[in-house]
Scaffold this active site. Structure first.
Site: not given
Length: 426
Positions: A107-108
């Site tokens: 997700f980063k």
């Protein structure tokens, strides 16, 4: 829009977007936040989300970063978000937001790719050093988000033996302007080193450094965008409103971004702060006492944080009110054994392979019978050893991960002493 430190209660020292982004941490030790929270039109959000994630994100980014010309923001956002995002249903009433379809399968990518492009845009040819600590996925996302960006040197600190082999491979095989440092210590040591460098005025007079951790507002604020997209997809699939959102949490930038989205006008009912054994925030939500302590190692290593930086932003969003925070957020924590059991249960019951962090979200969803969705923060293949232990098979590696495994790893080993990092940066 001006930006202020979370500790500047009187708004006495404003910063421009460029100054706040390049400083990373405010001079008083606080974290940067916008002077006001823009209010958005949910009808417009839903219309744009039907077109694409990028179209929706452009609208939201322009409300928060309102001094960037529209045509530039359009170009930067479309370049950052050229990968899919999916609200998945593993069973009736069980929805998870898959945030791992970007280049580093975590997700980063959403924050790091946006930040990389924005800092390149704002930097205007100045030489800068990006300094970041990672407990797992931040390092690879930052490395890939900034790889090849002109006039930017990236220095990533990660704890020796406490990230997965795949995570290490993604950080240490790029070369170029990416410089991984393997630290003899844990994530809290890495995070302390980064914070110490930002407070070192002598160092900063010689080296221009900024952070790519979620303490930097260019990494933090874009994470609020996918909450809007998830809401739109969940509403279309269920016909319901006001979901409960479960957020697997480590340094709490992700949850703080969701809280920010809610204050922008996103109709979220509440949140669950889902943690592993590093339960400092869930404990606070029960006792009212915040007790930071050394992190403990778990199978969900990206959440192994004992003193989460973004808790300060959570307090700011709640006007430092314990009652306000507990009315909005419930806490949850679990053991390694429970995480492994959850991975096994999800696979046996639904045929879905979950990474350990997302499994924490599943457990919290089940615990509270939450009517909404949880965030799936990483691809299961990044944690092959844990998945093998849980279900007796290893997930197939996506091509991007398989390529990283085959390449030579290059890193520098340092101790957890401040002087080692200062010497490297100089």
């Amino acid at each position: 829009m001006k930006y202020y430190s979370t500790r500047d209660k009187s708004h006495s020292t404003p910063f421009s977007l460029k100054d706040a982004a390049f400083a990373g941490l405010a001079p008083d030790g606080g974290l940067f936040v916008p002077e006001s929270i823009p209010q958005i039109d949910m009808t417009e959000v839903e219309r744009l989300a039907d077109i694409s994630y990028a179209d929706m994100a452009i609208y939201l980014a322009q409300t928060v970063f309102d001094d960037i010309p529209a045509e530039d923001m359009d170009r930067l956002v479309r370049d950052a978000y050229d990968f899919p995002i999916e609200l998945n249903s593993i069973a009736e009433g069980l929805y998870n937001l898959e945030l791992f379809h970007g280049p580093t399968y975590a997700f980063k990518d959403f924050g790091a790719r946006f930040m990389g492009r924005m800092l390149g845009y704002l930097g205007d040819g100045e030489q800068i050093t990006i300094l970041a600590a990672t407990s797992g996925d931040t390092g690879s996302a930052v490395a890939h988000g900034f790889y090849g960006v002109e006039n930017v040197r990236v220095v990533i600190l990660y704890p020796d033996g406490k990230v997965s082999p795949l995570q290490e491979a993604q950080m240490t095989t790029l070369g170029g302007n990416i410089h991984p440092l393997k630290v003899a210590g844990n994530f809290d040591d890495c995070q302390r080193l980064v914070k110490t460098m930002f407070k070192d005025k002598d160092l900063r007079s010689k080296v221009r450094i900024t952070s790519a951790n979620s303490i930097n507002l260019l990494r933090w604020l874009p994470q609020s965008f996918y909450y809007f997209y998830a809401y739109c997809q969940w509403k279309k699939k269920t016909g319901k409103d006001s979901p409960v959102v479960v957020v697997p949490s480590g340094n709490y930038g992700n949850l703080a971004a969701g809280m920010f989205a809610k204050r922008m006008g996103l109709p979220v009912k509440s949140f669950v702060a889902a943690s592993n054994a590093n339960d400092v925030v869930p404990e606070y939500l029960v006792t009212g006492e915040y007790r930071p302590r050394p992190s403990v190692r778990t199978v969900a290593n990206a959440m192994d944080v004992g003193d989460p930086s973004n808790f300060e932003r959570m307090l700011w969003l709640c006007d430092d009110s314990y009652e306000s925070m507990t009315s909005e957020i419930k806490g949850f924590s679990c053991t390694d054994a429970q995480i492994l059991d959850a991975i096994r249960e999800i696979y046996d019951s639904y045929g879905y392979v979950s990474d350990p962090h997302s499994a924490v979200g599943y457990l919290a969803t089940r615990h509270y019978s939450a009517d909404g969705f949880w965030l799936s923060t990483a691809h299961a293949a990044k944690f092959c050893e844990v998945i093998q232990q849980a279900i007796g098979r290893t997930p197939e590696l996506p091509s991007g991960l398989a390529d990283a495994v085959e390449r030579e790893r290059v890193f520098t080993e340092i101790s957890s002493k401040d002087s080692d990092l200062v010497d490297f940066l100089l």
